[in-house]
Design an enzyme around this catalytic site. Sequence first.
Site, PDB file in Angstrom:
ATOM      1  N   HIS A 224       0.801  -1.205  -0.111  1.00  0.00           N
ATOM      2  CA  HIS A 224       0.121   0.112  -0.059  1.00  0.00           C
ATOM      3  C   HIS A 224       0.747   1.189  -0.121  1.00  0.00           C
ATOM      4  CE1 HIS A 224       1.272  -0.490   4.223  1.00  0.00           C
ATOM      5  NE2 HIS A 224       0.921   0.989   4.471  1.00  0.00           N
ATOM      6  N   ASP A 226       0.761   5.299   1.899  1.00  0.00           N
ATOM      7  CA  ASP A 226      -0.032   5.821   3.281  1.00  0.00           C
ATOM      8  C   ASP A 226      -0.837   6.959   2.498  1.00  0.00           C
ATOM      9  OD1 ASP A 226       1.218   4.029   4.751  1.00  0.00           O
ATOM     10  OD2 ASP A 226       2.740   5.158   5.659  1.00  0.00           O
ATOM     11  N   HIS A 281       4.725   0.321  -0.044  1.00  0.00           N
ATOM     12  CA  HIS A 281       5.436  -0.562   1.100  1.00  0.00           C
ATOM     13  C   HIS A 281       4.502  -1.811   1.682  1.00  0.00           C
ATOM     14  CE1 HIS A 281       3.571   2.816   3.198  1.00  0.00           C
ATOM     15  NE2 HIS A 281       3.542   2.277   4.208  1.00  0.00           N
ATOM     16  N   ARG A 291       6.507  -9.293  16.342  1.00  0.00           N
ATOM     17  CA  ARG A 291       6.975  -7.789  15.983  1.00  0.00           C
ATOM     18  C   ARG A 291       5.966  -6.871  16.203  1.00  0.00           C
ATOM     19  NH1 ARG A 291       6.931  -4.774  10.665  1.00  0.00           N
ATOM     20  NH2 ARG A 291       8.457  -3.352  10.774  1.00  0.00           N
TER      21      ARG A 291
END
Length: 342
Positions: A224, A226, A281, A291
Amino acid sequence: MTTFSKNDLLTDDHITPIDFESIDGFPESHSWPQFDESLNKIQTHDLKDSLIPVIDLASPNAKTLISQACGTWGVFQVVNHGVPFELVKKVESESRRLFALTTQEKCKVLRSVDGATGYGSPKLSPFFDKRMWHEGFTIMGSCVDDAKVLWPHEYQRFCDTMDAYQNQMKQLIHNLLLMILEPLDVTQEEMNWAIPAHDSQSVLQLNSYPSCPNPSQAVGLASHTDSLLLTILNQCGIDGLEIFVEGLGWRRVQSVEGAFVVNVGDLLHIFSNARFPAVTHRAMVNQSEHRISVAYFHGPPAESRVAPSSKFQKPGFKSLPVKEYLSLKYKHFFEALSLVRT
Ligand SMILES: O=C(O)CCC(=O)C(=O)O
Ligand SMILES: [Fe+2]
């Protein structure tokens, strides 16, 4: 990727994450076979050879380096950014405290269908056929209402930490935008539109990617861009973020101790008349570690308009209300930017 409108298909499934506590094996719903090819591509590159510059904000040439990085990659890392190390660590530990709650407890603050804040799956879930190995918690301004539900007697520590972090992020965004926009020679009015003010939009997103039994078939957060102007991401010491570089494929952004990743969003891409790419990203998961990442998104007032800066003679995008762009993004996702090109 499918191209249906998000609202057509928004179901409970797209909001409620899988129960990671009781999951047994690796469910078909989370298996992304179409990612095999790109994963192979990553393995052919040396992941340690990071292309993304790590810029020391205290260095005299920081502004030049940031400008170059924005123009080339739409992403860079910063160190010496002034955000206290202890606060960064506290945000990480408070995030871990939240995600360590039982699924049942976390679901008490589940994001509503029309809501923007609370616990849930990624907002981009409805645009993909497969589900992501992810759970998140979204904060806009004060998180006291949700925190009180999660910890009736111990909510203050969480809220104070998130408030302090949001204030620090605001300050850092301010400094970064001055450096990014000054070389574009934008007007004072445009600068005031972009930098943090009482009516700007800001979102603090806590991301959790539990360790995964089959990481090569899973995706933490699918590909996607941002949506807002600028994002500051803390990878909290565990790699997972990857950016897509034309001609090279997916490249890992190595987690650097004490550094933040800063990336250009769609609105800055429009405002810079495409001089700065909105970097594509995604986040990948791993088998051994749970994580956590913390993303802060900053944007101009929802009621304002976005357009290329008046400094550009030939605007490549039309002018439209920020709100309208965001609803196009929620309907058309990857196609949203091309829909506003002139
Ligand atoms: O977790 C990451 O590394 C990426 C998170 C991200 O891209 C986002 O929250 O928009
Ligand atoms: Fe992102």
